[in-house]
Design an enzyme around this catalytic site. Structure first.
Site, PDB file in Angstrom:
ATOM      1  N   ARG A  20       0.769  -1.376  -0.152  1.00  0.00           N
ATOM      2  CA  ARG A  20       0.094   0.022  -0.118  1.00  0.00           C
ATOM      3  C   ARG A  20       0.791   1.471  -0.022  1.00  0.00           C
ATOM      4  O   ARG A  20       0.271   2.290  -0.790  1.00  0.00           O
ATOM      5  CB  ARG A  20      -1.009  -0.126   1.330  1.00  0.00           C
ATOM      6  CG  ARG A  20      -2.136  -1.016   1.000  1.00  0.00           C
ATOM      7  CD  ARG A  20      -2.975  -1.053   2.354  1.00  0.00           C
ATOM      8  NE  ARG A  20      -2.500  -1.404   3.534  1.00  0.00           N
ATOM      9  CZ  ARG A  20      -2.850  -1.381   4.856  1.00  0.00           C
ATOM     10  NH1 ARG A  20      -4.092  -0.926   4.761  1.00  0.00           N
ATOM     11  NH2 ARG A  20      -2.231  -1.842   5.760  1.00  0.00           N
ATOM     12  N   ASN A  38      -6.554  -2.766   2.305  1.00  0.00           N
ATOM     13  CA  ASN A  38      -6.422  -4.303   1.961  1.00  0.00           C
ATOM     14  C   ASN A  38      -7.757  -4.668   2.476  1.00  0.00           C
ATOM     15  O   ASN A  38      -8.584  -4.176   3.197  1.00  0.00           O
ATOM     16  CB  ASN A  38      -5.538  -4.814   3.113  1.00  0.00           C
ATOM     17  CG  ASN A  38      -4.079  -4.559   2.873  1.00  0.00           C
ATOM     18  OD1 ASN A  38      -3.603  -4.539   1.734  1.00  0.00           O
ATOM     19  ND2 ASN A  38      -3.080  -4.565   3.866  1.00  0.00           N
TER      20      ASN A  38
END
Length: 771
Positions: A20, A38
């Site tokens: 990320r 996520n």
């Protein structure tokens, strides 16, 4: 025109690896807006403007974090109501899990540097990590991979750690195990009665005690180790006595490769393997007289590893030399997993315990590897490798929910999920009831953690296997179909699957060499162990193999090599007593109750027939005096025979006539020439001659059958293939004649790889309607 936004779904190894932050940084550089999060499916990205989607995807795929791997990317365009004003990282969401689970990763160089930097706030801290390293599988309780789903949940981040955690440019951004001395796990040294001996200087005191010859139990990432000074023979003998392990080799931990070179030779590939993120134990050639003989009991190689955690780095830096670092268990039992079990099982035999308060969710042993012909080969798949997925061949993308239980030795169950095989970390031998219970737990944990319900069970057909009984119980309880896969077919299929051999590819010829495996019902002898098979994923046919020889005493023959020597001599050289005066081993053999043993063999009384390569190695080891009369651990005789052979020079060895390659395998000539060689050559050169002769005999027969069958691909498998000399001789001979030779590397050639073979055979048969 209505505004649109791009949605990007990414699946693979994309959680807990800094994925990320990588997405966020790339979005910032490209001045894009949207968000990333996520979830149980992997990573989900919304991107605006959508016109940049393809360029963004291309950039992302070329700038992945070191541990990340993308399995698939899917995209779509959707109407967008409110246009995002910036790009942000959202909290995770839960759901049906489709992402990958990372194994534990060895400490990265930046984290290692910090713990030795007196200016850094993590100086001397034993639990530092970042998105590129640290515990993963051993601490995960559920997916998606968030701190609340790990055993780090009880430790609330301090302000400094929280600042690192929320900064996308920090390498600890969303590193779930992030901690420091202010807020993270604590370390202490305890006496065997539980009394605290040291806390702030626990590592220094532990190092001092080790150098004084004491034994310590040390809590690692995935279990406990037992440790002592590797230069202290008395301490080593104490450790062996505690573990009831009189001869089996012990592993070492060294500070760095500079320290390692004082007692072992290490190649470039071996050094790279030691420093890899998995940081496994690597078998290395020892330098003569560099270590106490008690360490490896006469073997030529030593299993060595580098520190893989900050705790281990700090401990090794405080010592003057290497440590013995072996599994923290008593004989037959699984290594201890928590402080209370260590206090019960290990404390009575050690002088102190180095403990911490971070719980271990999943036990993970150290992985074991070797390098043959410049290629790493995994012998025990555990820490650093498991349960990472292994890609299956094309056409198996829908293989899902196939749960295989493996065998009873070196057990490691396997789950097929969405075209990947996930082997659980090595468990051990199922004779111990604790390990039987742990196998059941491992099955439940594997399916729950990977979010994949079992749909089909696979196992070995051996009626005496604990793993088979459990498989039948699970299948019956859950109402699932069950497929039993022949032992040696599973060995062969595991190698095919690792190499992603096509499921509709032509049959291959496999040479499977091991100690024993149950033969199919139509076999003329009940135990296989040296077979030439024509097979694919669905079918398996024996074409030839080592001739069957009696095992006088049944299971006793696997423990007492001299029994196999007698059986082979009686079969291939019945007049062996005439040469007994010239060979000490044959003189010793004459002191055994030969009349009784011969009667057992002749009347097939507790003397089953087996075509076992392992027992052939035992017999030759006994002939050359390379093994004690009774083995104290599996493959002891074969390992000593290999070590003896490696010490010899090959110059001017006697020749070997393997006979006609078109005839069925016969060992008469091999044994006649072996006895001649043993009378004229030293044991080491005879051991080398045997390795070369056996490889030549097998290779010639395999080549002849391959030509007859029109097979161009050959598979080598089974536990005996872990013998470096035998594997190298076979591989060289077969590749030189133009065959493609497949050898297991990612999955153990021994029974640790059986579950993979069982799973793929079971799935293919079910799909083909043969289940």
């Amino acid at each position: 025109m209505e505004q649109q936004i791009a949605e990007i779904r990414i699946r693979g190894t994309v959680q807990g690896v800094g994925f990320r932050p990588c997405v966020w940084q790339l979005a910032q550089q490209m001045a894009l807006r949207g968000d990333v999060r996520n979830d149980a499916d992997g990573v989900f990205i919304r991107l605006f403007p959508p016109t940049q989607m393809h360029r963004f995807q291309q950039q992302l795929e070329t700038h992945l974090p070191p541990l990340a791997h993308i399995d698939s990317i899917t995209t779509r365009l959707l109407p967008c109501g409110d246009i995002p004003q910036d790009f942000c990282i959202l909290d995770s969401t839960r759901g049906h899990n489709r992402t990958q689970v990372l194994p534990d990763i060895a400490t990265c160089e930046r984290c290692r540097s910090e713990i030795f930097d007196t200016r850094d706030r993590r100086h001397g801290y034993a639990f530092g990590n970042c998105t590129h390293c640290g515990p993963r599988y051993s601490i995960i309780t559920a997916m998606p991979y968030d701190r609340s789903h790990t055993t780090m949940a009880p430790f609330r981040r301090c302000a400094a750690c929280q600042h690192e955690y929320v900064q996308p440019l920090d390498r600890r951004f969303h590193a779930q195990p992030i901690a420091c001395a202010e807020c993270g796990p604590r370390l202490w040294l305890a006496a065997p009665d539980g009394t605290e001996l040291a806390r702030e200087n626990a590592i220094a005191v532990a190092a001092q005690r080790l150098q004084q010859g004491q034994l310590l139990a040390i809590k690692a990432t995935g279990g406990f180790h037992l440790a002592c000074d590797a230069s202290d023979p008395c301490a080593i003998e104490r450790l062996r006595s505690l573990k009831h392990r009189p001869h089996k080799p012990l592993a070492l931990m060294v500070r760095d490769t500079a320290q390692l070179r004082a007692f072992a030779r290490v190649s470039r590939t071996e050094e790279q393997l030691l420093h890899s993120p998995a940081a496994p134990i690597v078998l290395l050639d020892m330098l003569p007289a560099s270590l106490p003989s008690a360490l490896c009991s006469g073997l030529a190689r030593v299993g060595t590893m580098l520190p893989s955690t900050p705790l281990q780095h700090l401990l090794m830096a405080a010592l003057n030399g290497p440590l013995v670092m072996t599994s923290g268990n008593v004989e037959g039992a699984p290594p201890c997993q928590d402080n209370s079990s260590a206090m019960t099982q290990l404390a009575p035999g050690v002088d102190a315990l180095l403990l911490h308060n971070r719980d271990i969710r999943h036990r993970v042993d150290d992985s074991l590897t070797q390098v043959i012909a410049g290629r790493p080969q995994i012998l025990r798949r555990a820490r650093g490798y498991a349960p990472a997925g292994i890609y299956l061949p094309a056409g198996m993308q829908d293989a899902d929910g196939i749960l295989a239980l493996g065998g009873d030795l070196k057990n490691a169950p396997c789950l097929l999920r969405q075209g990947r095989a996930h082997l659980a970390p090595h468990l051990g031998d199922m004779e111990n009831p604790q390990l039987q219970r742990q196998l059941h737990q491992s099955l439940e944990q594997l399916t729950q953690l990977l979010g994949c319900r079992a749909r089909l069970i696979a196992c070995d057909p051996h009626p005496g296997y604990h793993s088979r009984r459990l498989a039948h119980r699970v299948a019956q309880t859950q109402g699932l179909p069950l497929v039993e896969v022949a032992h040696h077919h599973a060995h062969l299929a595991a190698c095919l699957a690792e190499h992603r051999y096509p499921i509709d590819g032509p049959p291959v010829l496999g040479l499977i060499l091991d100690g024993s495996g149950l033969a199919p019902a139509n076999s003329p002898h009940p135990i296989w162990g040296g077979e030439i098979l024509r097979a694919d994923y669905r079918h398996c046919q024996r074409l030839d193999g080592l001739p069957a020889v009696a095992l006088p005493g049944g299971d006793q023959a696997a423990r007492e090599p001299w029994r196999n020597l007698l059986a082979h001599l009686e079969r291939w050289q019945p007049e062996w007593a005439q040469t007994a005066a010239r060979l000490p081993a044959l003189q010793d053999l004459q002191q055994q109750p030969l009349h009784t043993l011969r009667a057992m063999i002749q009347h097939n009384q507790n003397a089953p027939l087996a075509s076992s390569c392992g027992r052939l190695f035992d017999a030759v080891a006994a002939l050359l005096g390379a093994t004690p009369s009774r083995q104290s651990f599996e493959a002891q005789a074969a390992m000593h025979l290999e070590a003896l052979a490696q010490s010899a020079t090959a110059a001017s060895l006697p020749g070997f006539d393997p006979g006609s390659a078109t005839d069925m395998l016969d060992l008469t000539g091999l044994w006649q020439q072996l006895l001649d060689c043993a009378q004229s050559e030293p044991p080491a050169r005879t051991a080398l001659w045997f390795h070369q002769a056996l490889a030549r005999l097998l290779a010639r027969r395999l080549q002849a059958l391959a030509h007859d069958q029109g097979c161009t691909t050959l598979v080598l498998g089974g536990g005996c293939l872990q013998n470096r000399l035998l594997q190298a001789e076979l591989s060289t001979a077969l590749t030189a004649t133009g065959f493609e030779v497949l050898i297991p590397h990612q999955v153990p050639a021994n029974d640790g790889g059986l579950a993979l073979g069982q799973a793929v055979v079971a799935w293919v048969r079910r799909e083909a309607g043969h289940g």
